[in-house]
Scaffold this motif. Structure first.
Motif, short mmCIF file in Angstrom:
data_model
loop_
_atom_site.label_atom_id
_atom_site.label_comp_id
_atom_site.label_asym_id
_atom_site.label_seq_id
_atom_site.Cartn_x
_atom_site.Cartn_y
_atom_site.Cartn_z
N SER A 166 8.51 4.70 5.20
CA SER A 166 8.34 3.68 6.23
C SER A 166 7.49 2.50 5.76
O SER A 166 7.12 1.65 6.55
CB SER A 166 7.74 4.29 7.49
N GLU A 167 7.20 2.46 4.47
CA GLU A 167 6.38 1.35 3.95
C GLU A 167 7.27 0.28 3.34
O GLU A 167 8.07 0.56 2.44
CB GLU A 167 5.40 1.89 2.89
N LEU A 168 7.15 -0.95 3.87
CA LEU A 168 7.96 -2.06 3.35
C LEU A 168 7.58 -2.33 1.90
O LEU A 168 6.41 -2.23 1.53
CB LEU A 168 7.73 -3.33 4.18
N GLY A 169 8.57 -2.67 1.08
CA GLY A 169 8.30 -2.94 -0.33
C GLY A 169 8.34 -1.69 -1.20
O GLY A 169 8.14 -1.76 -2.41
N SER A 170 8.61 -0.52 -0.58
CA SER A 170 8.71 0.71 -1.37
C SER A 170 9.83 0.59 -2.39
O SER A 170 10.83 -0.09 -2.15
CB SER A 170 9.01 1.91 -0.46
N LYS A 171 9.66 1.27 -3.53
CA LYS A 171 10.67 1.20 -4.60
C LYS A 171 11.30 2.57 -4.83
O LYS A 171 10.69 3.60 -4.54
CB LYS A 171 10.03 0.68 -5.89
N VAL A 172 12.53 2.53 -5.34
CA VAL A 172 13.26 3.78 -5.62
C VAL A 172 13.92 3.67 -6.99
O VAL A 172 14.11 2.57 -7.51
CB VAL A 172 14.35 4.06 -4.56
N LEU A 173 14.30 4.83 -7.50
CA LEU A 173 15.08 4.86 -8.74
C LEU A 173 16.56 4.97 -8.37
O LEU A 173 16.89 5.56 -7.32
CB LEU A 173 14.66 6.05 -9.60
N PRO A 174 17.47 4.42 -9.21
CA PRO A 174 18.89 4.40 -8.85
C PRO A 174 19.49 5.76 -8.52
O PRO A 174 20.42 5.83 -7.73
CB PRO A 174 19.55 3.78 -10.08
N MET A 219 14.73 3.99 -20.04
CA MET A 219 14.01 4.22 -18.77
C MET A 219 14.57 3.24 -17.73
O MET A 219 14.59 2.04 -17.95
CB MET A 219 12.52 3.99 -19.01
N THR A 220 15.01 3.76 -16.61
CA THR A 220 15.54 2.89 -15.56
C THR A 220 14.40 2.40 -14.68
O THR A 220 13.57 3.19 -14.24
CB THR A 220 16.56 3.65 -14.71
N GLU A 221 14.39 1.09 -14.43
CA GLU A 221 13.33 0.49 -13.62
C GLU A 221 13.53 0.82 -12.14
O GLU A 221 14.65 0.78 -11.63
CB GLU A 221 13.37 -1.03 -13.79
N PRO A 222 12.43 1.08 -11.41
CA PRO A 222 12.56 1.24 -9.96
C PRO A 222 12.85 -0.12 -9.30
O PRO A 222 12.42 -1.16 -9.81
CB PRO A 222 11.19 1.76 -9.51
N ILE A 223 13.62 -0.10 -8.22
CA ILE A 223 13.89 -1.35 -7.50
C ILE A 223 13.54 -1.18 -6.03
O ILE A 223 13.40 -0.06 -5.54
CB ILE A 223 15.37 -1.80 -7.64
N ARG A 224 13.37 -2.32 -5.36
CA ARG A 224 12.99 -2.28 -3.94
C ARG A 224 14.03 -1.48 -3.15
O ARG A 224 15.24 -1.65 -3.37
CB ARG A 224 12.92 -3.69 -3.37
N LEU A 225 13.55 -0.67 -2.24
CA LEU A 225 14.43 0.17 -1.42
C LEU A 225 15.43 -0.69 -0.64
O LEU A 225 16.62 -0.37 -0.57
CB LEU A 225 13.58 1.03 -0.47
N SER A 226 14.96 -1.81 -0.06
CA SER A 226 15.86 -2.65 0.74
C SER A 226 16.96 -3.25 -0.14
O SER A 226 18.12 -3.35 0.28
CB SER A 226 15.08 -3.77 1.45
#
Length: 248
Positions: free
Chosen positions: A39-47, A1-8
């Motif tokens: 548009s929310e700061l701190g949002s996370k994404v998957l690679p 399972m790949t961990e989500p990371i911060r969008l920035s």
């Protein structure tokens, strides 16, 4: 399972922007993940998710300037300290190199958030880069940078005779500093009293300390190249813009 990371952080990894830029763009609604505005700061994404930025972001980024300066002795690279002026104070219209052929027009707003991408000691001269572009700063001083920096170093040998070949080899590889081995360097004689150093790291006063370890005293130090960008004929105390066709 790949961990989500911060969008920035992911945007920085992809080379889209610096993290600070990414946060600004996210807050302005200029970033989309899989086509949807985030548009929310701190949002996370998957690679695997697709990140795109609006045209306004690219336009804003293209306005950011990078300046090359031939720093004289007596100026510090960053913040003013001990009564010495920072190199950025030299960036004014009257100090712009007359042979700078960049289309860029100088404007005082360019001095905002113009930060040194790397340091050059107060008693050293030569090429210093100041940039508003987080991508360039990351390329030059990020923790994984492997950009070469070349210096011409005038030296005096403080021991009898001349520097043994074994000590020149040590300057190339084999010295330790602050409890860690130094990365391999390229060090060779240019003439009787001048060495060329090419390094891929920049520990504090590194060249002076390396020379000290083998009995050499540095009497002059000049940075002449960073990556593929050369100091060239830029006069001391003057500056020019990085041209669009130049890359480190």
């Amino acid at each position: 399972m790949t961990e989500p990371i911060r969008l920035s952080k992911r945007m920085s990894e992809l080379g889209l922007s610096s993290r600070r830029e990414a946060d600004e763009w996210i807050a302005k609604g200029w970033v989309r993940v899989d086509g949807k505005v985030v548009s929310e700061l701190g949002s996370k994404v998957l690679p695997h998710q697709k990140i795109t930025v609006e045209r306004q972001a690219a336009a804003e980024q293209s306005k950011r300037v990078t300046v090359l300066i031939n720093k004289p002795v007596g100026f510090v690279s960053g913040q003013a300290e001990d009564g010495y002026k920072p190199a950025v104070t030299l960036i004014k219209p009257e100090n712009r190199w007359l042979e700078d052929d960049a289309d860029e027009q100088f404007h005082p707003t360019q001095l905002r958030s113009l930060v040194p991408a790397g340091r050059l000691d107060i008693d050293s001269v030569g090429l210093l880069v100041l940039t508003q572009d987080g991508r360039i700063a990351k390329q030059l001083i990020g923790e994984n940078t492997d950009i070469e920096k070349e210096y011409l170093v005038r030296v005096q040998y403080t021991r009898p005779g001349k520097l043994p070949d074994a000590d020149l080899k040590k300057l190339n590889h084999g010295l330790w500093m602050d409890g860690k081995p130094l990365l391999p360097a390229k060090v060779r004689w240019q003439n009787d009293d001048q060495l060329s150093f090419t390094l891929k790291e920049g520990r504090k006063r590194q060249i002076r300390r390396m020379c000290d370890m083998v009995g050499l005293k540095v009497v002059g130090l000049k940075r002449v190249r960073i990556g593929r960008v050369k100091l060239g004929d830029l006069p001391q105390g003057q500056w020019r813009y990085l041209r669009p066709d130049e890359q480190f």
